[in-house]
Write a protein that holds these residues in place. Sequence first.
Motif, PDB file in Angstrom:
ATOM      1  N   TYR A  84       1.229   5.775   2.663  1.00 48.95           N
ATOM      2  CA  TYR A  84      -0.230   5.307   2.946  1.00 48.95           C
ATOM      3  C   TYR A  84      -0.486   6.023   4.202  1.00 48.95           C
ATOM      4  O   TYR A  84      -1.845   6.464   4.233  1.00 48.95           O
ATOM      5  CB  TYR A  84      -0.443   3.988   2.873  1.00 48.95           C
ATOM      6  N   THR A  85       0.063   5.797   5.048  1.00 55.86           N
ATOM      7  CA  THR A  85      -0.331   6.027   6.336  1.00 55.86           C
ATOM      8  C   THR A  85      -0.287   7.683   6.649  1.00 55.86           C
ATOM      9  O   THR A  85      -0.957   8.196   7.358  1.00 55.86           O
ATOM     10  CB  THR A  85       0.736   5.799   7.507  1.00 55.86           C
ATOM     11  N   SER A  99       0.575   3.980  -2.820  1.00 51.87           N
ATOM     12  CA  SER A  99       0.412   5.347  -2.631  1.00 51.87           C
ATOM     13  C   SER A  99       1.541   6.615  -2.889  1.00 51.87           C
ATOM     14  O   SER A  99       1.516   7.331  -3.519  1.00 51.87           O
ATOM     15  CB  SER A  99       0.164   5.505  -0.993  1.00 51.87           C
ATOM     16  N   ILE A 115      -7.336   7.246   0.248  1.00 50.71           N
ATOM     17  CA  ILE A 115      -7.153   5.995   0.864  1.00 50.71           C
ATOM     18  C   ILE A 115      -8.224   5.026   0.354  1.00 50.71           C
ATOM     19  O   ILE A 115      -7.619   3.850   0.107  1.00 50.71           O
ATOM     20  CB  ILE A 115      -7.803   6.417   2.310  1.00 50.71           C
ATOM     21  N   GLU A 161     -10.003  11.074   2.143  1.00 53.81           N
ATOM     22  CA  GLU A 161     -10.633   9.689   2.329  1.00 53.81           C
ATOM     23  C   GLU A 161     -10.683   8.881   0.819  1.00 53.81           C
ATOM     24  O   GLU A 161     -10.686   7.685   0.784  1.00 53.81           O
ATOM     25  CB  GLU A 161     -12.061  10.088   2.865  1.00 53.81           C
ATOM     26  N   LYS A 181       0.729  -1.119   0.045  1.00 53.89           N
ATOM     27  CA  LYS A 181      -0.025   0.214   0.100  1.00 53.89           C
ATOM     28  C   LYS A 181       0.802   1.217  -0.055  1.00 53.89           C
ATOM     29  O   LYS A 181       0.581   2.109  -0.634  1.00 53.89           O
ATOM     30  CB  LYS A 181      -0.789  -0.004   1.111  1.00 53.89           C
ATOM     31  N   ASN A 209      -7.057   1.537  -1.137  1.00 53.32           N
ATOM     32  CA  ASN A 209      -7.496   0.137  -0.674  1.00 53.32           C
ATOM     33  C   ASN A 209      -7.987  -0.718  -1.595  1.00 53.32           C
ATOM     34  O   ASN A 209      -8.075  -1.885  -1.691  1.00 53.32           O
ATOM     35  CB  ASN A 209      -8.503   0.446   0.550  1.00 53.32           C
TER      36      ASN A 209
END
Lengths: 194, 158
Positions: free
Chosen positions: A162-163, A154, A171, A168, A150, A175
């Motif tokens: 990603y973190t 990203s 993300i 939203e 991820k 995902n």
Amino acid sequence: MAKRKAPEINAGSMADIAFLLLIFFLVTTTMDIDTGITRKLPPPIDNPDENIDVKDRNVLKILVNSHDMLLVDGKPGSISTLKDKAKDFMAIHPNDPKYPEIKDVEVEELGGRIVKASKGVISLKNDRGTSYGMYIRVQNELARAFNEMKDEASMLYYGVKYTQLVDETKIEVINDLVPVRVSEAEPEDIGGGN
Amino acid sequence: MSRFKTNKGKESPGINTSSLPDIIFMLLFFFMVTTVMREVTVMVKQNMPSASEVQKLERKSLVSFIYIGEPKESKKYGTNARIQLNDVFAKVEDVPLFVAREKESRDEADRKLLTTSLKVDGDTKMGVVTDVKQELRKSNALKINYSTKKVSADKLKR
């Protein structure tokens, strides 16, 4: 008649009372934050005979026996290499029959860009005698593999980890591109001694 | 005649402590608000395994706990891993009823978000955990959380 002044309440001991309460709450407070690995169980199947066919090349089978030993894709494996194996398996290998199939996904949020995605699934099977500690270590390694993927996706599309994504929809996109596909098979005894 | 006054003989003024109760009350309220009282006494051993890829459990009010492990009083209850729901030992068959009760006690809108946190001792065998997971599946409590300690990935490698 002279007005009588209401007697003042002595507030000097207020601090002591408050201190007493404070110490009580200080002692009883537990500041532990619950952490853990979140997973979603598959919904119950109505018809056990109805199996969903997944092509053999699309599945990475991980078996853990009751001696906490690993069998990854038919070969004995170790926990230290599991993450890289999982990542390698889920990575895109065009035209390689050993690796899972690849499908094209059109991502609207990336301006209709067509992204290649793996159809791979990781199947995790454990024995009834497997220790819970080992099971969590395997789950953790798999989670690490997916989190790293991820992060990579990203970084590629948004330039941040990603973190650190806040949006939203971004993300969501990541995902969708890197779904955590760890299937836990129906329990059964796979043996390995008692 | 000297230009400077000497402080000789003058006592230092006492510190005004009248705002002390206010400060203490502030601290008190902070701790009162953050305190979560333990509702159940855990009767099984709880030595959680460690993991690095952990998420925080959010919205504690929507989490129900299932404790699994060897009983602390092993002389009384034996050394086999037991399931603890609320304050009592339970069997696997009791899990659906427990889930139903937990659902009942939450707001209707929140019921879908209910998470079951499995607090399992690291030495437990997976058999009992698998059984509980199957029961949870049957009773449609699909969001689960394996409770673990958080350590960094480097530490996990020994």
